[in-house]
Design an enzyme around this catalytic site. Structure first.
Site, PDB file in Angstrom:
ATOM      1  N   GLU A 282      45.323 -54.257 -97.242  1.00  0.00           N
ATOM      2  CA  GLU A 282      45.289 -55.270 -98.257  1.00  0.00           C
ATOM      3  C   GLU A 282      44.978 -54.526 -99.673  1.00  0.00           C
ATOM      4  OE1 GLU A 282      41.100 -53.593 -96.385  1.00  0.00           O
ATOM      5  OE2 GLU A 282      43.298 -54.133 -95.738  1.00  0.00           O
ATOM      6  N   HIS A 306      45.466 -62.348 -92.035  1.00  0.00           N
ATOM      7  CA  HIS A 306      44.212 -61.156 -91.981  1.00  0.00           C
ATOM      8  C   HIS A 306      44.291 -60.492 -93.426  1.00  0.00           C
ATOM      9  CE1 HIS A 306      41.608 -58.411 -90.221  1.00  0.00           C
ATOM     10  NE2 HIS A 306      42.058 -57.693 -90.801  1.00  0.00           N
ATOM     11  N   GLU A 307      45.735 -60.155 -93.963  1.00  0.00           N
ATOM     12  CA  GLU A 307      45.521 -59.102 -95.138  1.00  0.00           C
ATOM     13  C   GLU A 307      44.975 -60.219 -96.421  1.00  0.00           C
ATOM     14  OE1 GLU A 307      45.231 -56.173 -94.699  1.00  0.00           O
ATOM     15  OE2 GLU A 307      46.180 -56.273 -92.561  1.00  0.00           O
ATOM     16  N   HIS A 310      41.370 -60.700 -96.706  1.00  0.00           N
ATOM     17  CA  HIS A 310      40.493 -59.423 -97.323  1.00  0.00           C
ATOM     18  C   HIS A 310      40.280 -59.752 -98.736  1.00  0.00           C
ATOM     19  CE1 HIS A 310      39.701 -56.524 -94.154  1.00  0.00           C
ATOM     20  NE2 HIS A 310      41.216 -56.439 -93.971  1.00  0.00           N
ATOM     21  N   GLU A 329      36.033 -55.938 -91.862  1.00  0.00           N
ATOM     22  CA  GLU A 329      36.882 -56.450 -90.958  1.00  0.00           C
ATOM     23  C   GLU A 329      36.261 -57.536 -89.897  1.00  0.00           C
ATOM     24  OE1 GLU A 329      39.819 -55.626 -91.184  1.00  0.00           O
ATOM     25  OE2 GLU A 329      39.787 -53.870 -92.413  1.00  0.00           O
ATOM     26  N   ASP A 387      37.160 -41.859 -89.570  1.00  0.00           N
ATOM     27  CA  ASP A 387      38.573 -42.238 -88.912  1.00  0.00           C
ATOM     28  C   ASP A 387      38.308 -42.049 -87.278  1.00  0.00           C
ATOM     29  OD1 ASP A 387      40.574 -43.525 -90.274  1.00  0.00           O
ATOM     30  OD2 ASP A 387      41.685 -41.729 -90.976  1.00  0.00           O
ATOM     31  N   TYR A 395      36.225 -54.836 -85.868  1.00  0.00           N
ATOM     32  CA  TYR A 395      37.066 -56.068 -86.183  1.00  0.00           C
ATOM     33  C   TYR A 395      36.536 -57.350 -85.015  1.00  0.00           C
ATOM     34  CZ  TYR A 395      40.697 -53.404 -88.474  1.00  0.00           C
ATOM     35  OH  TYR A 395      41.391 -52.565 -89.221  1.00  0.00           O
TER      36      TYR A 395
END
Length: 633
Positions: A282, A306-307, A310, A329, A387, A395
Site C-alpha cells: 500500500e 485491501h490495499e 490501507h 492489517e 518478519d 490480519y
C-alpha cells in the site's frame, strides 16, 4: 504514561523526530546502486538535544552535514536485524521546538534488502533492467538513512535521475504521467530527472521507488479530487488496464462513502514483475501489485480493495510499532470485507472470512513451537525481527476481533459511526493497541454509555495475548457461498472407498463456481483426511486444477496433493510451478513459501535444490524467509 520505544529502531526519535526529507537520487543500473543525498529536517522534542541518531543498514555513508556545514559522524556496530546506527553529534544543542537539518551523502550497496535489481530476462519485455523497493517492515534503512519506525511520519520531496522511468510513493511533479514515456527521451539510454512531492506525512515503510520500462494508462474518474490509473510494462499494460480499470475507481469511491474522503490526491497501481513478494503493498499514492492478479476475469481484484483500505488504516491511522501490526492489517482486513458487503452483498463478506479462517488456522498451527507469534499483540524483544512473526494472524485474528466487537455492540448501525470517528481522530498519528482500546471505550462512554457493558464482556486478554490455535470466540459466518463447495468436498470425502470407475464427478461440478468457491472446495478437502492417490489423480484430471492459471486455485491444489500419500508424485511439479519461466516466477510469498515448505516435508532434496538454483530470482525478503523455512540458515 511513559511512551514505549519501538524495539526495532536504534534512532533517538523520542528525543528528536523527522518532519521532512528532501531526497536527491541517481539510479545507477550498471552498478546496481542508488546514490545521492537525504536531507532530513528534524524537530527537537526535548531540551538540550546533542545528537541525532539515524537508522541505516548496509549503506555506504560518504559524508554528513548539519545545517549545511560538514560534520562528524559515527557508523555504529552492525546489528543483524536493526543495522548500524548513524550517530551525528550536533555542533550546538537544540532546544525543544527547534529544528535542525541533517544531510547524508551515501549510496546503497548489494546488501540493501529493500531493493531488488532485475536483469532484462526477469521482466516482461526482456529488454531493460528493473528496480523496485519493499521497505516494510524495517527495510527503509537499507534505502536511505532515516528514523525507521512507524512512530515517525514525515513528508518528502524527491528528485530522481535515471535512464528508465521512475515512480515514487508521492505525487509526480514532472514530467507529467500522461505525457510521452520518459519525457520523450530514449528509454534505457537518456537520463531524465523525475520530481515528486509527498505532502502528507507518512511512515518510513511507505517510501518506495520503482524504475523500469513502464507505461501509464489513466482510469476514468468523474467528480473526484483525486486521479487514478495503472502503470505496467508495455507487454502487460493493456491486460493490467483491463483487469483493474472497471473496479478500482468504484472501490475507492465506495470507501469514501463508507469511511472518509481519500486524502492522497493520486491512487495509482503499479503491476510489478513476478518476483514482488506480496500480493500488494500500500505505498502512498502508488499501490504495488503482483502480476499473479492478472487472471483475465477480474476474479482477484479484491486485493485492490485491501490495499486502498490501507489509505485509512496504516497510511492514515498507523501502528506505533510492530507489536500493534494488527491495527494496520486487522482493521484493513475487516473494512475490506465491509466494503465487499457493500459492493457485492453480505454473503461475500462471510465468504471472505471463511477463506481467511483457513489461512489463520494454518498460521496458528505453524507457530505451535513459537506460541508468542500466535498472539495478536506481540511483545517484541529489542532487536527481534518482526518478519519472523509475519503471518495471517494480525490480519485474520485482528479482523475477527473487530467483527466480534461489531456484533457485541449491536451491529453496523452502532459500530460504523465509531469507525468514522476512529479514523477522524487518529489519521496522521501512530498509536498502540492499548490506545485504540482506550479510544473505543471513551467513544461509547460519551455516546452510548450502555454499550460499555457490552465492551466489558470482551475477553481482551485472550484476544490480545492469547495463544493456541483457536479464537477466544467461536465465530460464525454467512455460509451461503460456501455451501456448494462444502457439499462437493463432502462427496469427495465420502467417495474415498469407491473405485475410480464408479465415481460420479465431472467437470460440470464446477461450472457454477467462481474462483473463490473452488478455493474453498480445495481448502475443505485439504482440511479432511487426505484422499487416496487414485482420487488425487482423478481430481486433477476431472477439474484441471493442476493446470489452472489462477494462482489461488493452483496453490490450494498443491496443498491438497502434497498432504496426500501421492505427495512425492507432485513434489517436482509443485516447485516447477513456483519457478516456471513461461508462466512467471511465483515470487509472492503467499504462494512460494507454503509450496517450498510442503515439498521440503516430502522431499527436501527437490525443495532445496530447486530453490538454490533460482534463489537470486526471488526478492531478498522472500529469499531470506524461504532459506529459514527450508533450514538452510
Amino acid at each position: 504514561m511513559a511512551v514505549k520505544a519501538d524495539p526495532t529502531t536504534q534512532s533517538n526519535y523520542l528525543t528528536i523526530s523527522t518532519q521532512h526529507i528532501d531526497i536527491k537520487w541517481t539510479v545507477d543500473f550498471k552498478a546496481q546502486i542508488v546514490k545521492g543525498t537525504a536531507k532530513l529536517t528534524l524537530l527537537a522534542k526535548e531540551n538540550d538535544v546533542k545528537q541525532v541518531v539515524l537508522d541505516t543498514a548496509n549503506l555506504d555513508i560518504k559524508g554528513v552535514r548539519v545545517n549545511e556545514q560538514t560534520n562528524d559522524y559515527t557508523v555504529g556496530k552492525h546489528h543483524q536485524v536493526m543495522g548500524s546506527p548513524l550517530s551525528i553529534p550536533l555542533p550546538q544543542a537544540v532546544s525543544v521546538g527547534k529544528t535542525v537539518t541533517v544531510s547524508v551523502d551515501y549510496s546503497t550497496t548489494a546488501n540493501s534488502t529493500a531493493l531488488q535489481w532485475l536483469d532484462p530476462p526477469q521482466t516482461a519485455g526482456k529488454k531493460h533492467p528493473y528496480l523496485f523497493s519493499q521497505c516494510q517492515p524495517i527495510y527503509a534503512r537499507t534505502l536511505l538513512p532515516l528514523q525507521d519506525t512507524p512512530s515517525v511520519k514525515q513528508t518528502y520531496n524527491a528528485s530522481v535521475t535515471a535512464v528508465l522511468p521512475v515512480l515514487l510513493s508521492a505525487i509526480r511533479q514532472s514530467p507529467p504521467s500522461t505525457g510521452p514515456p520518459h519525457d520523450g527521451k530514449k528509454i534505457g539510454e537518456d537520463e531524465v530527472t523525475y520530481t515528486y512531492k509527498q505532502p502528507i506525512p507518512i511512515p518510513s515503510y511507505l517510501i518506495a521507488i520503482a524504475s523500469g520500462n513502464v507505461r501509464y494508462r489513466p482510469f476514468t474518474v468523474v467528480g473526484k479530487s483525486w486521479t487514478s490509473g495503472v502503470w505496467a510494462e508495455p507487454e502487460v499494460v493493456d491486460a493490467s488496464y483491463s483487469e483493474f480499470s472497471e473496479d478500482t475507481v468504484r472501490f475507492l469511491s465506495t470507501a469514501e462513502e463508507q469511511i472518509a474522503p481519500y486524502r492522497f490526491g493520486v491512487y495509482d497501481l503499479l503491476v510489478l514483475p513476478p518476483s514482488f513478494p506480496y500480493g500488494g503493498m500500500e505505498n502512498a499514492c502508488l499501490t504495488f501489485l503482483t502480476p499473479t492478479l492478472l487472471t483475465g476475469d477480474r476474479s482477484l481484484t479484491d486485493v485492490v480493495i485491501h490495499e486502498l483500505t490501507h489509505s485509512y488504516f496504516g497510511n492514515g491511522v498507523t501502528q506505533a510499532d510492530a507489536s500493534s501490526f494488527f491495527l494496520n492489517e486487522g482493521w484493513t482486513t475487516y473494512v475490506e470485507r465491509l466494503l465487499q458487503q457493500t459492493l457485492k452483498g453480505p454473503e461475500e463478506r462471510g465468504f471472505s472470512f471463511i477463506i481467511g479462517a483457513k489461512a489463520l488456522k494454518d498460521s496458528l498451527e505453524g507457530y505451535a513451537n513459537q506460541p508468542k507469534y500466535q498472539r495478536l499483540v506481540i511483545d517484541f524483544e529489542y532487536g527481534e525481527d518482526p518478519d519472523d512473526a509475519y503471518s495471517s494472524v494480525p490480519y485474520e485474528k485482528g479482523a475477527n476481533l473487530i467483527l466480534h466487537l461489531e456484533r457485541v455492540l449491536g451491529g453496523l448501525d452502532v459500530f460504523l459511526p465509531y469507525i468514522r470517528e476512529y479514523v477522524n481522530t487518529y489519521t496522521g498519528k501512530s498509536i498502540s493497541g492499548d490506545q485504540w482500546k482506550a479510544h473505543l471505550y471513551d467513544y461509547y462512554q460519551r455516546n452510548s454509555p450502555e454499550k460499555v457493558k457490552a465492551l466489558d464482556t470482551v475477553d481482551w486478554q485472550a484476544w490480545f495475548y492469547g495463544e493456541g490455535t483457536e479464537l477466544p470466540v467461536d465465530m460464525k459466518y454467512d455460509t451461503t457461498l460456501a455451501t456448494q463447495a462444502y457439499d462437493l468436498a463432502a462427496k469427495w470425502d465420502a467417495s474415498r472407498g469407491s473405485p475410480i470407475s464408479t465415481l460420479p464427478f465431472t467437470a460440470d461440478d464446477l461450472k457454477d463456481f467462481n474462483g473463490n468457491q473452488i478455493v474453498v472446495f480445495l481448502q475443505r478437502l485439504e482440511s479432511s483426511t487426505p484422499l487416496p492417490s487414485s482420487h488425487i489423480q482423478h481430481l486433477a484430471q476431472t477439474y484441471g486444477v493442476d493446470s489452472s492459471n489462477n494462482c489461488e486455485i493452483r496453490l490450494r491444489w498443491y496443498e491438497v496433493a502434497l498432504a496426500s500419500e501421492a505427495a512425492k508424485n507432485y513434489a517436482q511439479a509443485a516447485v516447477d510451478w513456483v519457478v516456471d519461466k513461461k508462466t512467471g516466477l511465483k515470487g509472492r510469498m503467499k504462494f512460494c513459501r507454503p509450496v517450498f515448505k510442503a515439498v521440503n516435508a516430502v522431499d527436501p532434496k527437490i525443495a532445496q535444490t530447486t530453490f538454490l538454483a533460482h534463489a537470486t530470482e526471488f526478492h531478498p525478503i522472500a529469499r531470506r524467509l524461504i532459506e529459514k523455512d527450508l533450514g538452510l540458515v
